[in-house]
Design a protein around this motif. Structure first.
Motif, mmCIF file in Angstrom:
data_model
loop_
_atom_site.group_PDB
_atom_site.id
_atom_site.type_symbol
_atom_site.label_atom_id
_atom_site.label_comp_id
_atom_site.label_asym_id
_atom_site.label_seq_id
_atom_site.Cartn_x
_atom_site.Cartn_y
_atom_site.Cartn_z
ATOM 1 N N LYS A 65 -2.406 12.014 54.810
ATOM 2 C CA LYS A 65 -2.128 10.577 54.704
ATOM 3 C C LYS A 65 -3.064 9.946 53.689
ATOM 4 O O LYS A 65 -4.233 10.305 53.615
ATOM 5 C CB LYS A 65 -2.306 9.900 56.069
ATOM 6 N N ILE A 66 -2.539 9.015 52.900
ATOM 7 C CA ILE A 66 -3.353 8.278 51.931
ATOM 8 C C ILE A 66 -3.208 6.782 52.201
ATOM 9 O O ILE A 66 -2.094 6.273 52.311
ATOM 10 C CB ILE A 66 -2.923 8.572 50.472
ATOM 11 N N THR A 67 -4.331 6.110 52.315
ATOM 12 C CA THR A 67 -4.347 4.653 52.430
ATOM 13 C C THR A 67 -5.143 4.121 51.253
ATOM 14 O O THR A 67 -6.375 4.221 51.241
ATOM 15 C CB THR A 67 -4.991 4.195 53.754
ATOM 16 N N PHE A 68 -4.452 3.598 50.240
ATOM 17 C CA PHE A 68 -5.133 3.129 49.044
ATOM 18 C C PHE A 68 -5.943 1.855 49.309
ATOM 19 O O PHE A 68 -6.935 1.598 48.653
ATOM 20 C CB PHE A 68 -4.120 2.880 47.922
ATOM 21 N N TRP A 69 -5.473 1.073 50.281
ATOM 22 C CA TRP A 69 -6.247 -0.092 50.712
ATOM 23 C C TRP A 69 -5.827 -0.436 52.125
ATOM 24 O O TRP A 69 -4.650 -0.586 52.420
ATOM 25 C CB TRP A 69 -6.016 -1.276 49.775
ATOM 26 N N SER A 70 -6.786 -0.554 53.013
ATOM 27 C CA SER A 70 -6.509 -0.783 54.430
ATOM 28 C C SER A 70 -6.157 -2.229 54.746
ATOM 29 O O SER A 70 -5.734 -2.535 55.868
ATOM 30 C CB SER A 70 -7.729 -0.374 55.266
ATOM 31 N N GLY A 71 -6.339 -3.129 53.783
ATOM 32 C CA GLY A 71 -6.124 -4.544 54.034
ATOM 33 C C GLY A 71 -7.385 -5.246 54.505
ATOM 34 O O GLY A 71 -7.410 -6.463 54.658
ATOM 35 N N LYS A 72 -8.453 -4.450 54.699
ATOM 36 C CA LYS A 72 -9.727 -5.019 55.130
ATOM 37 C C LYS A 72 -10.594 -5.329 53.911
ATOM 38 O O LYS A 72 -10.375 -4.809 52.820
ATOM 39 C CB LYS A 72 -10.467 -4.039 56.043
ATOM 40 N N TYR A 73 -11.593 -6.158 54.127
ATOM 41 C CA TYR A 73 -12.520 -6.505 53.053
ATOM 42 C C TYR A 73 -13.939 -6.038 53.365
ATOM 43 O O TYR A 73 -14.881 -6.317 52.630
ATOM 44 C CB TYR A 73 -12.498 -8.016 52.796
ATOM 45 N N ALA A 74 -14.076 -5.310 54.470
ATOM 46 C CA ALA A 74 -15.355 -4.726 54.862
ATOM 47 C C ALA A 74 -15.066 -3.504 55.729
ATOM 48 O O ALA A 74 -13.952 -3.346 56.242
ATOM 49 C CB ALA A 74 -16.218 -5.730 55.619
ATOM 50 N N GLY A 75 -16.059 -2.637 55.876
ATOM 51 C CA GLY A 75 -15.844 -1.426 56.666
ATOM 52 C C GLY A 75 -15.044 -0.396 55.886
ATOM 53 O O GLY A 75 -15.275 -0.178 54.699
ATOM 54 N N GLU A 76 -14.084 0.242 56.555
ATOM 55 C CA GLU A 76 -13.262 1.264 55.897
ATOM 56 C C GLU A 76 -12.182 0.581 55.068
ATOM 57 O O GLU A 76 -11.218 0.038 55.589
ATOM 58 C CB GLU A 76 -12.626 2.183 56.947
ATOM 59 N N LEU A 77 -12.338 0.646 53.750
ATOM 60 C CA LEU A 77 -11.419 -0.044 52.839
ATOM 61 C C LEU A 77 -10.180 0.783 52.527
ATOM 62 O O LEU A 77 -9.130 0.255 52.188
ATOM 63 C CB LEU A 77 -12.150 -0.404 51.543
ATOM 64 N N GLY A 78 -10.317 2.092 52.606
ATOM 65 C CA GLY A 78 -9.216 3.010 52.323
ATOM 66 C C GLY A 78 -9.575 4.381 52.859
ATOM 67 O O GLY A 78 -10.702 4.601 53.323
ATOM 68 N N ALA A 79 -8.642 5.307 52.810
ATOM 69 C CA ALA A 79 -8.924 6.645 53.343
ATOM 70 C C ALA A 79 -7.922 7.663 52.823
ATOM 71 O O ALA A 79 -6.785 7.321 52.483
ATOM 72 C CB ALA A 79 -8.902 6.625 54.866
ATOM 73 N N VAL A 80 -8.389 8.908 52.758
ATOM 74 C CA VAL A 80 -7.518 10.044 52.461
ATOM 75 C C VAL A 80 -7.741 11.072 53.569
ATOM 76 O O VAL A 80 -8.842 11.605 53.714
ATOM 77 C CB VAL A 80 -7.825 10.678 51.097
ATOM 78 N N GLU A 81 -6.710 11.311 54.365
ATOM 79 C CA GLU A 81 -6.806 12.307 55.431
ATOM 80 C C GLU A 81 -6.232 13.620 54.924
ATOM 81 O O GLU A 81 -5.126 13.656 54.391
ATOM 82 C CB GLU A 81 -6.032 11.831 56.665
ATOM 83 N N PHE A 82 -7.006 14.692 55.095
ATOM 84 C CA PHE A 82 -6.564 15.998 54.606
ATOM 85 C C PHE A 82 -7.066 17.086 55.547
ATOM 86 O O PHE A 82 -7.978 16.872 56.355
ATOM 87 C CB PHE A 82 -7.083 16.246 53.180
ATOM 88 N N SER A 83 -6.455 18.250 55.458
ATOM 89 C CA SER A 83 -6.813 19.369 56.332
ATOM 90 C C SER A 83 -7.672 20.377 55.575
ATOM 91 O O SER A 83 -7.485 20.600 54.373
ATOM 92 C CB SER A 83 -5.556 20.054 56.867
ATOM 93 N N TYR A 84 -8.620 20.973 56.293
ATOM 94 C CA TYR A 84 -9.478 22.015 55.723
ATOM 95 C C TYR A 84 -10.023 22.879 56.848
ATOM 96 O O TYR A 84 -9.951 22.506 58.026
ATOM 97 C CB TYR A 84 -10.627 21.387 54.922
ATOM 98 N N ASN A 85 -10.541 24.023 56.493
ATOM 99 C CA ASN A 85 -11.111 24.952 57.472
ATOM 100 C C ASN A 85 -12.637 24.842 57.440
ATOM 101 O O ASN A 85 -13.269 25.276 56.470
ATOM 102 C CB ASN A 85 -10.679 26.385 57.155
ATOM 103 N N PRO A 86 -13.256 24.271 58.473
ATOM 104 C CA PRO A 86 -14.712 24.084 58.465
ATOM 105 C C PRO A 86 -15.496 25.385 58.541
ATOM 106 O O PRO A 86 -16.713 25.387 58.343
ATOM 107 C CB PRO A 86 -14.962 23.225 59.714
ATOM 108 N N ASN A 87 -14.808 26.494 58.818
ATOM 109 C CA ASN A 87 -15.495 27.784 58.930
ATOM 110 C C ASN A 87 -15.506 28.568 57.618
ATOM 111 O O ASN A 87 -16.065 29.657 57.556
ATOM 112 C CB ASN A 87 -14.832 28.634 60.023
ATOM 113 N N LYS A 88 -14.863 28.023 56.586
ATOM 114 C CA LYS A 88 -14.807 28.697 55.288
ATOM 115 C C LYS A 88 -15.818 28.089 54.322
ATOM 116 O O LYS A 88 -15.815 26.876 54.091
ATOM 117 C CB LYS A 88 -13.399 28.592 54.678
ATOM 118 N N ALA A 89 -16.679 28.948 53.756
ATOM 119 C CA ALA A 89 -17.688 28.468 52.806
ATOM 120 C C ALA A 89 -17.025 27.883 51.556
ATOM 121 O O ALA A 89 -17.532 26.921 50.978
ATOM 122 C CB ALA A 89 -18.642 29.598 52.421
#
Length: 248
Positions: A65-89
């Motif tokens: 998921k991609i949020t280019f702008w959350s509509g907020k003016y403080a805090g979390e302004l946008g976000a990119v949610e992605f998957s990864y394997n935390p056990n892989k260097a």
């Protein structure tokens, strides 16, 4: 190992400065006028998140998921949610690229503006690659010299750098970004140290040193360009904020 120290020392100096300037610029923009801050925030946040998304694609990480702008003016302004394997260097390395992507996006924006403007007030990537001196001190001096030599074209470049005003204040990685990046950065430094050690043991340091010197010149001069650009933007915003107070 001297080359690694020369490479890392400027990073430890300039990265905190860029973080400070980024916060100061956002605070100044807020103090000038809420609408002015919003005008900077929306495109700045969109480019920030686009940099994360592009880095995910280049690293082969699946974007949820991609949020280019959350509509907020403080805090979390946008976000990119992605998957990864935390056990892989290797994924830790990818996370460092994704986490630091907004800074690279800021540098890319300045270089694109300089390219289309046909001239550069500060060192571009092309100019950076021409600096191959072996010490950080001399590289700093050469980069600053290149930055100040072109001040006679400052009025023209000041106009062409206007797009950067909406990008630079939001180009520094957030705390969440830095938390994502630190493990990969540590691994990269360890791999670099092992490579230098192996090259020294087998007496094949010349090719590696050439690569590291070029990388050093690129990183140092571009970070100096970002600091100079951040300083120019900060002075401009501070001037506007001062004028507003005087008018009141």
């Amino acid at each position: 190992m001297n080359i690694i120290i020369d490479l890392l020392t400027p990073l430890l100096i300039t990265i905190p400065l860029l973080g400070y300037f980024s916060k100061l610029q956002r605070d100044l923009a807020r103090s000038i006028h809420p609408t002015f801050y919003k005008i900077l925030l929306v495109p700045g946040t969109a480019i920030h998140e686009s940099s994360h998304a592009l880095a995910c694609l280049l690293c082969g990480l699946q974007i949820k998921k991609i949020t280019f702008w959350s509509g907020k003016y403080a805090g979390e302004l946008g976000a990119v949610e992605f998957s990864y394997n935390p056990n892989k260097a290797t994924h830790w390395i990818f996370l460092s690229v994704v986490g630091l992507a907004p800074l690279i996006g800021g540098i890319a924006t300045y270089n694109l503006v300089a390219h289309f403007a046909g001239t550069a007030l500060l060192p571009t990537v092309h100019q950076s690659l021409q600096l191959t001196d072996s010490t950080s001190r001399l590289l700093f001096r050469e980069a600053l010299k290149a930055a100040w030599l072109n001040w006679e074209i400052a009025p023209t470049m000041a106009i062409s750098l206007i797009p950067c005003i909406a990008v630079i204040p939001f180009s520094f990685p957030s705390l969440i970004d830095l938390k994502l990046a630190w493990k990969g950065c540590v691994i990269a430094v360890l791999v670099l140290m092992m490579s230098v050690t192996a090259a020294t043991l087998f007496n094949h340091t010349a090719p590696l040193n050439t690569l590291l010197y070029a990388l050093q010149g690129l990183i140092i001069t571009q970070l100096i360009a970002m600091i100079c650009l951040s300083l120019m933007i900060t002075i401009g915003l501070l001037t506007l904020a001062t004028i507003k107070r005087l008018i009141k």
